[in-house]
Design a protein around this motif. Structure first.
Motif, short mmCIF file in Angstrom:
data_model
loop_
_atom_site.label_atom_id
_atom_site.label_comp_id
_atom_site.label_asym_id
_atom_site.label_seq_id
_atom_site.Cartn_x
_atom_site.Cartn_y
_atom_site.Cartn_z
N HIS A 194 -12.02 -33.21 20.58
CA HIS A 194 -11.94 -34.20 19.50
C HIS A 194 -12.16 -33.55 18.13
O HIS A 194 -11.41 -33.81 17.18
CB HIS A 194 -12.97 -35.29 19.75
CG HIS A 194 -13.09 -36.28 18.63
ND1 HIS A 194 -12.11 -37.21 18.34
CD2 HIS A 194 -14.08 -36.48 17.69
CE1 HIS A 194 -12.49 -37.93 17.29
NE2 HIS A 194 -13.67 -37.50 16.88
N VAL A 195 -13.18 -32.70 18.02
CA VAL A 195 -13.49 -32.09 16.72
C VAL A 195 -12.57 -30.91 16.40
O VAL A 195 -12.48 -30.50 15.25
CB VAL A 195 -14.97 -31.64 16.65
CG1 VAL A 195 -15.89 -32.84 16.83
CG2 VAL A 195 -15.28 -30.56 17.68
N LEU A 196 -11.89 -30.36 17.43
CA LEU A 196 -11.03 -29.20 17.20
C LEU A 196 -9.56 -29.56 17.05
O LEU A 196 -8.70 -28.67 16.99
CB LEU A 196 -11.21 -28.19 18.35
CG LEU A 196 -12.59 -27.53 18.46
CD1 LEU A 196 -12.68 -26.65 19.70
CD2 LEU A 196 -12.89 -26.70 17.21
N GLY A 197 -9.24 -30.84 17.06
CA GLY A 197 -7.86 -31.25 16.80
C GLY A 197 -7.03 -31.52 18.04
O GLY A 197 -5.80 -31.63 17.94
N GLY A 198 -7.65 -31.60 19.20
CA GLY A 198 -6.92 -31.95 20.41
C GLY A 198 -6.49 -30.74 21.23
O GLY A 198 -6.51 -29.60 20.76
N TRP A 199 -6.09 -31.04 22.48
CA TRP A 199 -5.74 -29.95 23.41
C TRP A 199 -4.51 -29.19 22.97
O TRP A 199 -4.40 -27.97 23.16
CB TRP A 199 -5.52 -30.52 24.82
CG TRP A 199 -6.80 -30.89 25.51
CD1 TRP A 199 -7.29 -32.14 25.73
CD2 TRP A 199 -7.77 -29.98 26.04
NE1 TRP A 199 -8.51 -32.08 26.38
CE2 TRP A 199 -8.82 -30.76 26.58
CE3 TRP A 199 -7.85 -28.59 26.11
CZ2 TRP A 199 -9.93 -30.19 27.19
CZ3 TRP A 199 -8.96 -28.02 26.71
CH2 TRP A 199 -9.98 -28.82 27.24
N ASP A 200 -3.54 -29.87 22.38
CA ASP A 200 -2.33 -29.19 21.94
C ASP A 200 -2.66 -28.12 20.91
O ASP A 200 -2.13 -27.00 20.95
CB ASP A 200 -1.35 -30.22 21.36
CG ASP A 200 -0.02 -29.60 21.00
OD1 ASP A 200 0.65 -29.06 21.90
OD2 ASP A 200 0.36 -29.64 19.82
N GLY A 204 -2.34 -24.11 21.52
CA GLY A 204 -1.48 -23.42 20.56
C GLY A 204 -2.18 -22.23 19.92
O GLY A 204 -1.59 -21.15 19.78
N ALA A 205 -3.46 -22.40 19.57
CA ALA A 205 -4.23 -21.30 18.98
C ALA A 205 -4.41 -20.16 19.97
O ALA A 205 -4.31 -18.98 19.62
CB ALA A 205 -5.59 -21.82 18.51
N ALA A 206 -4.67 -20.51 21.24
CA ALA A 206 -4.84 -19.48 22.27
C ALA A 206 -3.55 -18.71 22.50
O ALA A 206 -3.55 -17.47 22.61
CB ALA A 206 -5.31 -20.13 23.57
N GLN A 207 -2.43 -19.43 22.56
CA GLN A 207 -1.14 -18.77 22.77
C GLN A 207 -0.80 -17.83 21.62
O GLN A 207 -0.30 -16.71 21.82
CB GLN A 207 -0.04 -19.82 22.93
CG GLN A 207 1.31 -19.25 23.34
CD GLN A 207 2.30 -20.35 23.70
OE1 GLN A 207 2.08 -21.52 23.40
NE2 GLN A 207 3.38 -19.98 24.36
N GLU A 208 -1.11 -18.25 20.40
CA GLU A 208 -0.85 -17.42 19.22
C GLU A 208 -1.69 -16.14 19.26
O GLU A 208 -1.18 -15.05 18.97
CB GLU A 208 -1.15 -18.23 17.96
CG GLU A 208 -0.88 -17.47 16.67
CD GLU A 208 -1.23 -18.29 15.44
OE1 GLU A 208 -1.31 -17.71 14.34
OE2 GLU A 208 -1.43 -19.52 15.57
N LYS A 209 -2.97 -16.27 19.63
CA LYS A 209 -3.83 -15.08 19.67
C LYS A 209 -3.37 -14.10 20.72
O LYS A 209 -3.32 -12.88 20.48
CB LYS A 209 -5.29 -15.48 19.94
CG LYS A 209 -6.20 -14.26 20.08
CD LYS A 209 -7.61 -14.58 20.48
CE LYS A 209 -8.40 -13.29 20.72
NZ LYS A 209 -9.81 -13.52 21.07
N MET A 210 -3.01 -14.60 21.92
CA MET A 210 -2.62 -13.71 23.02
C MET A 210 -1.33 -12.95 22.71
O MET A 210 -1.10 -11.87 23.23
CB MET A 210 -2.47 -14.49 24.32
CG MET A 210 -3.77 -15.11 24.80
SD MET A 210 -5.11 -13.92 24.94
CE MET A 210 -6.54 -14.98 24.69
#
Length: 529
Positions: A194-200, A204-210
């Protein structure tokens, strides 16, 4: 609670291994569920798996979810048989069973030494988890003594209550540990997205980092979803870890503390509930990426193990972050206690009594085991201080490389005695050397330290796989071939002191119901007719 536990469910003084090391062999389904949960879901679960997900993605972390699911059917099939034969003969350790089944002290010693060795990095992993919490709280400093002092204090408390209360201490504390962990994870899994903007946004942030290039390797940082090249790595990590899980002495200790074989089977059926918890915990690593947490330690170096404590510290109110830190720390103390007890039992039964003092009384065994439990923790501290902790998950995977090599002697031995004892010993020795050298040759490109990972190319190929499973296949091939050779040469095969009915015995059967009361002076059980 750890110190008070010495009087909990006690049938007498803690002056024998059945009472101190196995809790009187009296735990039912409810207690065992918490004990095994506290035993198997450790700082590996709360710190190492999400840290691996944070650092390099799915291959290095999420394999833990299917591995715990696959492990329980394996346990359901063979652990009840180990329970039965152990209760009929008074076995305290898996090496005790190997002695009785194969009549080989050398093979038993190999199993015992392997168990102790494999537990060292696993206990070290628990201490690394506690260290991450302390460092997030600001306890420690940049110099070695200040950084490790809080850990040494926690180590002293752990050592003291383990010494005084034995297995009852972690069994009692496991109730608190599981309650705290479930509260923290349920809150985290609803509150943080909820505080991080949702699962999407999180995925998305994890995919970008990897997808970003790692400057140290020139390759992508990790794998958001494993590609074709990662399939073998993923399934070998999962299968190898599943096969190794209940080879660990602490897993066997928790199982042998139960009062009936059906308690073992029921827990194998209901423990997968924890796997849901593990899957949710693993995703915290991706949440830490989205939250852009700072994982630099007090020494100025990046430490992925700080990802989850720092995430809680950054996103939770301070009072709830404190509860989360307590959950992680207690979640490390419980398994560390069980592991040290299991390693101490191995030393006492299969080294001290087998080779140093065969006439040791039950009281002397308990005393030696208590002292050995202290030394085991010191050995784990050596791993903490000396090993590469960039990806702490590798500490557990290193233990898996070693402990899986006892699988042929223990699990296959529960069903057949066809494998020759010398073939088993030779296969174990070759696999141990191969696995250790292979793991040593894995160098972490960031830290340049050896034992930097647990994946290596299968010999003759360019396909990386979990070293434990590769070594196990080599082990099994050697055992099969040499068994044919030794049997053709009619090499003596030792005496089997077990009987086929031993593997189906249950509480109330001759030699089982009153086991703690019919121990002779040497600590061995005598069956009633």
């Amino acid at each position: 609670m750890g110190f008070m536990a010495s009087r909990w469910r006690s049938a007498g003084h803690l002056d024998n291994l059945d009472e101190w090391g196995l809790g009187g062999r009296s735990f039912g389904t409810f207690v065992t569920w918490f004990l095994l949960g506290g035993d198997l879901y450790t700082a590996y679960t709360f710190i190492a798996v999400p840290a691996a997900m944070y650092a390099t993605g799915a291959i290095s972390g999420f394999f833990a979810v299917p591995y715990t699911i696959v492990a329980y059917p394996i346990v359901f099939v063979f652990m009840a048989r180990l329970w039965s034969v152990s209760h009929r003969h008074g076995y305290v350790t898996p090496a005790d069973f190997v002695t009785g089944r194969y009549g080989s002290k050398a093979l038993s010693l190999a199993v015992a030494v392997t168990g102790i060795l494999a537990l060292m990095p696993y206990i070290a992993l628990q201490l690394v988890g506690m260290q991450a919490v302390f460092e997030t709280m600001g306890l420690g400093g940049s110099n070695t003594l200040a950084k490790d002092l809080p850990l040494l204090i926690a180590f002293a408390v752990l050592a003291a209550y383990t010494y005084s209360s034995g297995l009852r201490a972690p069994a009692m504390i496991a109730f608190v540990k599981d309650f705290l962990i479930y509260v923290v994870i349920l809150v985290a899994i609803f509150y943080l997205p909820h505080v991080l903007g949702g699962w999407d946004s999180i995925f998305g942030a994890a995919q970008e980092k990897m997808a970003k290039t790692n400057p140290a390797t020139g390759k992508p940082t990790g794998s958001f979803i494993p590609g074709n090249a990662g399939y073998v790595s993923y399934w070998t990590l999962g299968l190898g870890s599943a096969m190794a899980l209940f080879m660990y002495p602490h897993s066997v200790t928790a199982v042998l503390s139960t009062k009936t074989r059906n308690v073992v089977r029921r827990n194998a059926a209901i423990l997968p509930a924890y796997s849901l918890l593990l899957g949710l915990l693993a995703l915290l690593g991706f949440m830490a990426i989205k939250a852009n947490v700072n994982v630099k330690g007090l020494d100025g170096l990046a430490n992925p193990q700080l990802a989850i404590p720092r995430l809680f510290d950054q996103e939770f109110p301070s009072w709830f972050a404190g509860i989360a830190f307590a959950a992680i720390a207690v979640g490390a103390l419980v398994p560390a206690a069980i592991m040290s007890i299991a390693a101490a039992n191995l030393f006492t039964r299969n080294i001290y009594r087998a080779f140093i003092k065969p006439s040791a009384s039950p009281a002397e065994e308990a005393k030696v085991s208590k002292l050995a439990s202290l030394l085991v923790k010191v050995g784990a501290l050596v791993f903490v201080l000396a090993m590469d902790k960039t990806i702490a998950l590798n500490l557990q995977l290193l233990g898996g490389i070693w402990i899986l090599q006892t699988f042929p002697a223990i699990v296959v031995g529960l069903y057949t005695r066809w494998f020759h004892r010398y073939a088993l010993l030779t296969g174990w020795a070759v696999a141990m050397v191969f696995g250790t050298i292979s793991a040593y040759n894995v160098v972490n490109p960031a830290t340049k330290k050896h034992f930097g990972g647990s994946l290596a190319n299968i010999p003759g190929t360019n396909t990386p796989a979990y070293i434990a499973l590769t070594a196990f296949v080599l082990n099994l091939l050697i055992v099969i071939v040499l068994t044919f050779v030794f049997r053709a040469l009619k090499v003596p095969d030792g005496q089997d002191t077990t009987h086929p009915t031993d593997y189906l015995a249950d509480r109330g059967d001759p030699g089982v119901k009153d086991l703690p009361e019919i121990l002779d002076d040497g600590g061995a059980a005598t069956a009633k007719s």
